[in-house]
Design an enzyme around this catalytic site. Structure first.
Site, PDB file in Angstrom:
ATOM      1  N   CYS A 161      82.065 -14.315 -54.763  1.00 15.83           N
ATOM      2  CA  CYS A 161      81.222 -13.224 -55.286  1.00 15.83           C
ATOM      3  C   CYS A 161      80.508 -13.616 -56.586  1.00 15.83           C
ATOM      4  O   CYS A 161      79.624 -14.457 -56.546  1.00 15.83           O
ATOM      5  CB  CYS A 161      82.075 -11.971 -55.409  1.00 15.83           C
ATOM      6  SG  CYS A 161      81.105 -10.462 -55.295  1.00 15.83           S
TER       7      CYS A 161
ATOM      8  N   ARG B  45      73.900  -1.393 -53.391  1.00 19.13           N
ATOM      9  CA  ARG B  45      75.201  -2.067 -53.454  1.00 19.13           C
ATOM     10  C   ARG B  45      75.751  -2.284 -52.043  1.00 19.13           C
ATOM     11  O   ARG B  45      75.735  -1.366 -51.215  1.00 19.13           O
ATOM     12  CB  ARG B  45      76.164  -1.204 -54.287  1.00 19.13           C
ATOM     13  CG  ARG B  45      77.543  -1.777 -54.442  1.00 19.13           C
ATOM     14  CD  ARG B  45      78.268  -1.106 -55.592  1.00 19.13           C
ATOM     15  NE  ARG B  45      77.737  -1.561 -56.866  1.00 19.13           N
ATOM     16  CZ  ARG B  45      78.132  -2.669 -57.501  1.00 19.13           C
ATOM     17  NH1 ARG B  45      79.077  -3.432 -56.993  1.00 19.13           N
ATOM     18  NH2 ARG B  45      77.596  -3.028 -58.636  1.00 19.13           N
TER      19      ARG B  45
ATOM     20  N   HIS C  38      86.201 -10.755 -50.671  1.00 15.55           N
ATOM     21  CA  HIS C  38      87.479 -10.502 -51.334  1.00 15.55           C
ATOM     22  C   HIS C  38      88.472 -10.117 -50.241  1.00 15.55           C
ATOM     23  O   HIS C  38      88.123 -10.045 -49.077  1.00 15.55           O
ATOM     24  CB  HIS C  38      87.345  -9.331 -52.317  1.00 15.55           C
ATOM     25  CG  HIS C  38      86.279  -9.516 -53.333  1.00 15.55           C
ATOM     26  ND1 HIS C  38      86.455 -10.273 -54.462  1.00 15.55           N
ATOM     27  CD2 HIS C  38      85.024  -9.032 -53.402  1.00 15.55           C
ATOM     28  CE1 HIS C  38      85.357 -10.231 -55.198  1.00 15.55           C
ATOM     29  NE2 HIS C  38      84.472  -9.492 -54.574  1.00 15.55           N
TER      30      HIS C  38
HETATM   31  N1  GLN Z   1      78.108  -8.736 -60.436  1.00 16.03           N
HETATM   32  C1  GLN Z   1      77.838  -9.328 -59.158  1.00 16.03           C
HETATM   33  C2  GLN Z   1      77.085  -8.422 -58.197  1.00 16.03           C
HETATM   34  O1  GLN Z   1      77.147  -7.210 -58.287  1.00 16.03           O
HETATM   35  C3  GLN Z   1      79.137  -9.770 -58.533  1.00 16.03           C
HETATM   36  C4  GLN Z   1      80.045  -8.624 -58.195  1.00 16.03           C
HETATM   37  C5  GLN Z   1      81.424  -9.062 -57.810  1.00 16.03           C
HETATM   38  O2  GLN Z   1      81.838 -10.177 -58.113  1.00 16.03           O
HETATM   39  N2  GLN Z   1      82.188  -8.180 -57.188  1.00 16.03           N
HETATM   40  O3  GLN Z   1      76.443  -8.928 -57.307  1.00 16.03           O
END
Ligand code: GLN
Length: 233
Positions: free
Chosen positions: A93, A127, A191
């Site tokens: 990520c 998101r 994850h």
């Molecule tokens: N900040 C990054 C994004 O939103 C990674 C997020 C994360 O590692 N969960 O893409």
């Protein structure tokens, strides 16, 4: 005599979300179950990244720790030298985005990555959050990937990397692919933690580092996998 496996967990003080540290535990456990002694170093962001590791791991994080982590890792240079030496890396990520040329900051501004692999990231429209399932590149010969994603970023792959997988459910890179690999470097949005959900991916990293390994009983891992896959497929 079997040499020790050296695992390096990069910046747990900045980058470790949704149980990413579980990736370290899974590698340790799967190596020890095969009689391989393991040494793990947790490298805080104030410390230099050692160059003599076999497998490096870095996790996800919020936008600001991600920016800080990228700056420190670039200044440090230890991870680049380790990968040049032939070490393996799993980057998750935020950690995945950092490995490229650029990623999106908290306002979507471009932030320089560490240019370890040929990817570039920016902020997507919305998101990406939820379960993900994806079919792995046939070149790697791994079963369907399962995991959890939560990110704003979208990632474009350059010609220097291959997609790790094609998404069946979920967003991944944002173009129908999920993650990437090049040499012994694997990047992913997954994850879960990724290696608990996908023990075959853990064994791929271990094989890259230590050579061929005997199979081990995966009954419990397989139950978790099937449960999570059944929830989305
Ligand atoms: N900040 C990054 C994004 O939103 C990674 C997020 C994360 O590692 N969960 O893409």
């Amino acid at each position: 005599m079997q040499s020790n496996l050296r695992i390096v967990w990069i910046y747990p003080d900045l980058l470790s979300t949704y149980g990413d540290q579980g990736n370290v535990l899974v590698l340790e456990q799967r190596a020890r179950r095969r009689g391989i002694p393991v040494e793990t170093v947790h490298v805080r962001s104030s410390d230099p990244v050692p160059e003599q590791g076999d497998i490096y791991l870095i996790g996800g994080g919020e936008d600001r720790p991600q920016i800080l982590g990228a700056e420190r890792l670039r200044r440090d240079g230890g991870l680049h030298r380790a990968i040049e030496r032939g070490a393996a890396l799993l980057a998750v990520c935020a950690g995945y985005q950092i490995m490229g040329s650029v990623f999106g900051g908290e306002e979507g501004q471009p932030v320089a990555g560490i240019e370890l692999i040929d990817i570039s990231s920016g902020r997507g429209e919305r998101r990406a959050v939820g379960e993900l399932a994806a079919e792995v590149d046939p070149g790697l010969g791994l079963p369907t990937l399962t995991g959890f994603e939560n990110h704003m970023g979208v990632t474009r792959l350059g010609p220097g990397v291959r997609p790790l997988s094609r998404t069946v459910v979920g967003t991944g890179n944002g173009d129908g692919t999920e993650g990437c690999y090049a040499g012994k470097v694997v990047g992913t949005y997954l994850h879960g933690p990724a290696l608990a959900r996908n023990p075959a991916l853990a064994d791929l990293l271990l094989t890259w580092a230590m050579g061929p390994l005997p199979p081990i009983d995966d009954t419990w891992y397989e139950r978790l996998r099937q449960e999570r896959l059944a929830a989305v497929l």
